[in-house]
Design a protein around this motif. Sequence first.
Motif, PDB file in Angstrom:
ATOM      1  N   HIS A 249      -0.484  -3.066 -12.145  1.00 55.75           N
ATOM      2  CA  HIS A 249      -1.918  -2.906 -12.501  1.00 55.75           C
ATOM      3  C   HIS A 249      -2.623  -1.553 -12.903  1.00 55.75           C
ATOM      4  CE1 HIS A 249      -1.720  -7.396 -11.871  1.00 55.75           C
ATOM      5  NE2 HIS A 249      -1.153  -7.082 -10.891  1.00 55.75           N
ATOM      6  N   GLN A 250      -2.128  -0.763 -12.149  1.00 58.04           N
ATOM      7  CA  GLN A 250      -2.648   0.709 -12.309  1.00 58.04           C
ATOM      8  C   GLN A 250      -1.458   1.637 -12.265  1.00 58.04           C
ATOM      9  OE1 GLN A 250      -6.268   1.274 -10.166  1.00 58.04           O
ATOM     10  NE2 GLN A 250      -6.197  -0.574  -9.145  1.00 58.04           N
ATOM     11  N   ALA A 251      -1.561   2.471 -13.449  1.00 54.45           N
ATOM     12  CA  ALA A 251      -0.276   3.484 -13.508  1.00 54.45           C
ATOM     13  C   ALA A 251      -0.325   4.475 -12.365  1.00 54.45           C
ATOM     14  CB  ALA A 251      -0.562   4.208 -14.820  1.00 54.45           C
ATOM     15  N   HIS A 252      -1.260   4.754 -11.758  1.00 53.42           N
ATOM     16  CA  HIS A 252      -1.546   6.024 -10.732  1.00 53.42           C
ATOM     17  C   HIS A 252      -1.069   5.347  -9.357  1.00 53.42           C
ATOM     18  CE1 HIS A 252      -5.485   4.312 -11.027  1.00 53.42           C
ATOM     19  NE2 HIS A 252      -5.507   4.634  -9.628  1.00 53.42           N
ATOM     20  N   LEU A 253      -0.902   4.113  -9.099  1.00 56.70           N
ATOM     21  CA  LEU A 253      -0.640   3.635  -7.783  1.00 56.70           C
ATOM     22  C   LEU A 253       0.508   3.251  -7.530  1.00 56.70           C
ATOM     23  CD1 LEU A 253      -3.779   1.253  -6.977  1.00 56.70           C
ATOM     24  CD2 LEU A 253      -3.433   3.558  -6.652  1.00 56.70           C
ATOM     25  N   LEU A 254       1.101   3.743  -6.294  1.00 54.33           N
ATOM     26  CA  LEU A 254       2.518   3.537  -5.740  1.00 54.33           C
ATOM     27  C   LEU A 254       2.621   3.183  -4.471  1.00 54.33           C
ATOM     28  CD1 LEU A 254       5.733   3.795  -5.967  1.00 54.33           C
ATOM     29  CD2 LEU A 254       5.333   6.366  -5.425  1.00 54.33           C
ATOM     30  N   ALA A 255       3.051   2.167  -3.936  1.00 56.35           N
ATOM     31  CA  ALA A 255       3.127   1.882  -2.298  1.00 56.35           C
ATOM     32  C   ALA A 255       4.508   1.955  -1.881  1.00 56.35           C
ATOM     33  CB  ALA A 255       2.826   0.282  -2.249  1.00 56.35           C
ATOM     34  N   TRP A 301       9.742  -5.804  11.069  1.00 53.60           N
ATOM     35  CA  TRP A 301      10.678  -6.249  12.226  1.00 53.60           C
ATOM     36  C   TRP A 301       9.692  -6.742  13.373  1.00 53.60           C
ATOM     37  CZ3 TRP A 301      15.429  -2.796  13.574  1.00 53.60           C
ATOM     38  CH2 TRP A 301      16.418  -3.048  12.411  1.00 53.60           C
ATOM     39  N   ASP A 302       8.456  -6.606  13.293  1.00 52.47           N
ATOM     40  CA  ASP A 302       7.615  -7.187  14.515  1.00 52.47           C
ATOM     41  C   ASP A 302       7.380  -8.880  14.167  1.00 52.47           C
ATOM     42  OD1 ASP A 302       5.725  -7.305  12.322  1.00 52.47           O
ATOM     43  OD2 ASP A 302       4.294  -6.059  13.224  1.00 52.47           O
ATOM     44  N   ARG A 303       8.000  -9.453  13.344  1.00 54.36           N
ATOM     45  CA  ARG A 303       8.106 -10.658  13.093  1.00 54.36           C
ATOM     46  C   ARG A 303       6.833 -11.218  12.471  1.00 54.36           C
ATOM     47  NH1 ARG A 303       9.692 -10.072  18.825  1.00 54.36           N
ATOM     48  NH2 ARG A 303      11.935 -10.461  19.240  1.00 54.36           N
ATOM     49  N   THR A 304       6.136 -10.461  11.606  1.00 51.25           N
ATOM     50  CA  THR A 304       5.268 -10.975  10.916  1.00 51.25           C
ATOM     51  C   THR A 304       5.246 -10.475   9.566  1.00 51.25           C
ATOM     52  OG1 THR A 304       3.767  -9.165  11.291  1.00 51.25           O
ATOM     53  CG2 THR A 304       3.558 -10.936  12.810  1.00 51.25           C
ATOM     54  N   VAL A 305       4.702 -11.371   8.604  1.00 50.45           N
ATOM     55  CA  VAL A 305       4.270 -11.042   7.089  1.00 50.45           C
ATOM     56  C   VAL A 305       3.025 -11.029   6.762  1.00 50.45           C
ATOM     57  CG1 VAL A 305       4.811 -13.568   6.384  1.00 50.45           C
ATOM     58  CG2 VAL A 305       5.157 -11.690   4.667  1.00 50.45           C
ATOM     59  N   SER A 306       2.374 -10.084   6.012  1.00 48.97           N
ATOM     60  CA  SER A 306       1.161 -10.011   5.958  1.00 48.97           C
ATOM     61  C   SER A 306       0.724  -9.937   4.453  1.00 48.97           C
ATOM     62  CB  SER A 306       0.562  -8.736   6.438  1.00 48.97           C
ATOM     63  OG  SER A 306       0.586  -8.899   7.856  1.00 48.97           O
ATOM     64  N   ILE A 307      -0.192 -10.481   4.102  1.00 48.94           N
ATOM     65  CA  ILE A 307      -1.202 -10.207   2.809  1.00 48.94           C
ATOM     66  C   ILE A 307      -2.313  -9.593   3.019  1.00 48.94           C
ATOM     67  CG2 ILE A 307      -1.960 -11.371   0.656  1.00 48.94           C
ATOM     68  CD1 ILE A 307      -0.086 -13.335   0.688  1.00 48.94           C
ATOM     69  N   TYR A 308      -2.929  -8.652   1.995  1.00 51.26           N
ATOM     70  CA  TYR A 308      -4.131  -7.719   2.186  1.00 51.26           C
ATOM     71  C   TYR A 308      -4.672  -6.999   0.880  1.00 51.26           C
ATOM     72  CZ  TYR A 308      -0.777  -3.970   3.200  1.00 51.26           C
ATOM     73  OH  TYR A 308       0.230  -3.150   3.011  1.00 51.26           O
ATOM     74  N   THR A 309      -5.632  -6.525   0.901  1.00 52.49           N
ATOM     75  CA  THR A 309      -6.267  -5.871  -0.099  1.00 52.49           C
ATOM     76  C   THR A 309      -6.567  -4.425   0.191  1.00 52.49           C
ATOM     77  OG1 THR A 309      -7.180  -8.014  -0.910  1.00 52.49           O
ATOM     78  CG2 THR A 309      -8.212  -6.194  -2.032  1.00 52.49           C
ATOM     79  N   PRO A 310      -5.803  -3.611  -0.195  1.00 56.52           N
ATOM     80  CA  PRO A 310      -6.161  -2.046   0.132  1.00 56.52           C
ATOM     81  C   PRO A 310      -7.185  -1.830  -0.938  1.00 56.52           C
ATOM     82  CG  PRO A 310      -3.731  -2.543  -0.533  1.00 56.52           C
ATOM     83  CD  PRO A 310      -4.223  -3.765  -0.959  1.00 56.52           C
ATOM     84  N   PRO A 311      -8.197  -1.018  -0.294  1.00 55.54           N
ATOM     85  CA  PRO A 311      -9.451  -0.492  -0.953  1.00 55.54           C
ATOM     86  C   PRO A 311      -9.131  -0.025  -2.583  1.00 55.54           C
ATOM     87  CG  PRO A 311      -9.751   0.101   1.322  1.00 55.54           C
ATOM     88  CD  PRO A 311      -8.373  -0.570   1.144  1.00 55.54           C
ATOM     89  N   SER A 312      -7.883   0.853  -2.498  1.00 55.25           N
ATOM     90  CA  SER A 312      -7.592   1.642  -3.789  1.00 55.25           C
ATOM     91  C   SER A 312      -7.272   0.519  -4.791  1.00 55.25           C
ATOM     92  CB  SER A 312      -6.506   2.676  -3.275  1.00 55.25           C
ATOM     93  OG  SER A 312      -5.230   1.749  -2.963  1.00 55.25           O
ATOM     94  N   VAL A 313      -6.882  -0.426  -4.719  1.00 55.91           N
ATOM     95  CA  VAL A 313      -6.532  -1.623  -5.345  1.00 55.91           C
ATOM     96  C   VAL A 313      -7.795  -2.003  -6.436  1.00 55.91           C
ATOM     97  CG1 VAL A 313      -4.350  -1.939  -4.612  1.00 55.91           C
ATOM     98  CG2 VAL A 313      -6.304  -3.484  -4.311  1.00 55.91           C
ATOM     99  N   LEU A 314      -8.862  -1.830  -5.669  1.00 58.35           N
ATOM    100  CA  LEU A 314     -10.225  -2.224  -6.346  1.00 58.35           C
ATOM    101  C   LEU A 314     -10.740  -1.107  -7.184  1.00 58.35           C
ATOM    102  CD1 LEU A 314     -11.593  -4.002  -3.045  1.00 58.35           C
ATOM    103  CD2 LEU A 314     -10.337  -5.092  -5.128  1.00 58.35           C
ATOM    104  N   ASN A 315     -10.233   0.149  -7.031  1.00 62.61           N
ATOM    105  CA  ASN A 315     -10.834   1.181  -7.453  1.00 62.61           C
ATOM    106  C   ASN A 315     -10.200   1.446  -8.837  1.00 62.61           C
ATOM    107  OD1 ASN A 315     -11.991   3.435  -8.639  1.00 62.61           O
ATOM    108  ND2 ASN A 315     -11.292   4.819  -6.702  1.00 62.61           N
ATOM    109  N   THR A 316     -10.671   0.929 -10.155  1.00 65.22           N
ATOM    110  CA  THR A 316     -10.081   1.062 -11.338  1.00 65.22           C
ATOM    111  C   THR A 316     -10.382   2.409 -12.168  1.00 65.22           C
ATOM    112  OG1 THR A 316     -11.713  -0.373 -12.239  1.00 65.22           O
ATOM    113  CG2 THR A 316      -9.811  -1.551 -11.310  1.00 65.22           C
ATOM    114  N   GLU A 317     -11.067   3.165 -11.771  1.00 62.30           N
ATOM    115  CA  GLU A 317     -11.320   4.492 -12.405  1.00 62.30           C
ATOM    116  C   GLU A 317     -10.014   5.009 -13.068  1.00 62.30           C
ATOM    117  OE1 GLU A 317     -11.152   7.917  -8.647  1.00 62.30           O
ATOM    118  OE2 GLU A 317     -13.076   7.143  -9.536  1.00 62.30           O
TER     119      GLU A 317
END
Length: 317
Positions: A249-255, A301-317
């Motif tokens: 969605h944003q060219a400058h973001l890499l996780a 490996w801690d036996r969990t899977v997570s979904i979340y919203t990093p603040p940076s993905v909301l910044n579309t500048e």
Amino acid sequence: MDLVSFPLNDCHGYSVKFSPFIERRIACVASQNYGLSGSGFLFVLDLSPTNHLTLAVQSQWTDGLFDLAFAEDHPDIILTASGDGGIQLWDLKTPEVPKLVWKEHSREVCCLDWNQTRQQQLVLSSSWDRSIKLWDPKGTKSICTFLGHSDLVYNVTWSPHLPNCFASVSGDHTLCIWNSTKPGQPVVKLTAHATEVLACDWSKYDRNVIATGGVDGRIRAWDLRNTTAPCFELIGHEYAVKRLRFSPHQAHLLASCSYDMTTRVWDTRRLQPEVFAHHREFVYGLDFSCLSPDKVADCSWDRTVSIYTPPSVLNTE
């Protein structure tokens, strides 16, 4: 950050992917005993309107499962990769046993990628046996095998721009670019890190840019028009970089995620990351949602899977 997690029973998370069809669905593969022995499990999870992850489907395989790929042509088809050298094709409508099993690799299959161009449905697999194989999802055996790495092939990924182009990285320190119609030597081969290279991903906005992640903890981006030096380098992870994902969605973001127990979302214009440390063990799986611009998933490996919203993905500048 709006973090939602789901326990993977007694299994250690290896890979997580968002569905390309169902906006609030993810799938995760996890293995007993850190993948060294025991079974592997496929968990298909839905994010509820009340922001809870609920189990939709669960399947079990007799060996550890290390990666998965959603089909790009059907919402109920998923592939998994196992430690016995096999690839399983599951139909979520009948999840008790796989519809099809391919077993041509002689060692652990560690990566799968289903092409996203939709011109022709093709799947890539990479293995600890140092090979890459090309598959027709409707076939019973591989189309061809690519040999060019001298060590484990950790990651393989289709170009999102060029239908016949894919990349791979290996324990031999190299990044290779291949033409899938020519199963000879790679078109490009370069030493990407001074260590094993575990991860790679293509930019979704620039057909010439691909990032690699190494055991050295560094992330390097390469412009294939000039590979004499990286076009940028990201330094911050304390241990090996396990997986990379460019934002769709944003060219400058890499996780990135790492053995240092963190997931990071980098702004490649400023070379600075947001750091997320909600896991207590190696973070092995990572994905951006292609349907929800504000969602990232990871597993550990801690036996969990997570979904979340990093603040940076909301910044579309």
